[in-house]
Write a protein that holds these residues in place. Structure first.
Motif, PDB file in Angstrom:
ATOM      1  N   ALA A 141      -4.581   3.356   3.314  1.00 41.83           N
ATOM      2  CA  ALA A 141      -4.845   4.601   3.377  1.00 41.83           C
ATOM      3  C   ALA A 141      -3.640   5.612   2.942  1.00 41.83           C
ATOM      4  O   ALA A 141      -3.799   6.596   2.422  1.00 41.83           O
ATOM      5  CB  ALA A 141      -5.110   5.018   4.870  1.00 41.83           C
ATOM      6  N   GLN A 142      -2.358   4.989   3.055  1.00 38.55           N
ATOM      7  CA  GLN A 142      -1.114   5.580   2.677  1.00 38.55           C
ATOM      8  C   GLN A 142      -1.197   5.668   1.367  1.00 38.55           C
ATOM      9  O   GLN A 142      -0.876   6.795   0.681  1.00 38.55           O
ATOM     10  CB  GLN A 142       0.143   4.951   3.257  1.00 38.55           C
ATOM     11  N   ARG A 143      -1.653   4.614   0.395  1.00 43.43           N
ATOM     12  CA  ARG A 143      -1.450   4.536  -0.872  1.00 43.43           C
ATOM     13  C   ARG A 143      -2.663   5.909  -1.581  1.00 43.43           C
ATOM     14  O   ARG A 143      -2.356   6.526  -2.200  1.00 43.43           O
ATOM     15  CB  ARG A 143      -1.834   3.273  -1.584  1.00 43.43           C
ATOM     16  N   LYS A 144      -3.681   5.725  -0.881  1.00 46.13           N
ATOM     17  CA  LYS A 144      -4.663   6.643  -1.295  1.00 46.13           C
ATOM     18  C   LYS A 144      -4.033   8.440  -0.930  1.00 46.13           C
ATOM     19  O   LYS A 144      -4.463   9.095  -1.873  1.00 46.13           O
ATOM     20  CB  LYS A 144      -6.234   6.537  -0.530  1.00 46.13           C
ATOM     21  N   TRP A 145      -3.707   8.561   0.133  1.00 44.71           N
ATOM     22  CA  TRP A 145      -2.985   9.851   0.264  1.00 44.71           C
ATOM     23  C   TRP A 145      -1.921  10.308  -0.690  1.00 44.71           C
ATOM     24  O   TRP A 145      -2.005  11.201  -1.187  1.00 44.71           O
ATOM     25  CB  TRP A 145      -2.366   9.934   1.684  1.00 44.71           C
TER      26      TRP A 145
END
Length: 89
Positions: free
Chosen positions: A6-10
């Motif tokens: 989720a962090q990478r996607k953000w």
């Protein structure tokens, strides 16, 4: 806490317009941000941080043209530096 995925996607989505700010702060700072958020009808503490930065920039610009604003901002700066240990993490 968000997953690594989720962090990478953000980060990928907001790479050029946002950067994540994770800071440790004392409870007094969190309480102050919550109060600012409620007083000014903002969407949480993150928006309160952005609002505070906006207000300081506006006061700094006005202080360039107005002596009273300059002196007031200078007094706030001196007060913060004097009591820095209360607010610092």
């Amino acid at each position: 806490m968000a997953t690594a995925d989720a962090q990478r996607k953000w980060r990928d989505k907001h790479r050029f317009v946002k950067s994540q700010l994770n800071v440790m702060a004392r409870k007094i700072t969190h309480d102050g941000l919550k109060e600012i958020s409620e007083t000014f009808g903002l969407h949480g503490k993150a928006e309160a941080v952005a609002f505070c930065a906006y207000v300081v920039r506006a006061m700094k610009q006005k202080g360039d043209r107005d002596a009273a604003t300059y002196l007031y901002l200078d007094a706030l700066k001196a007060g913060f530096k004097r009591d820095r240990d209360i607010f610092s993490p």
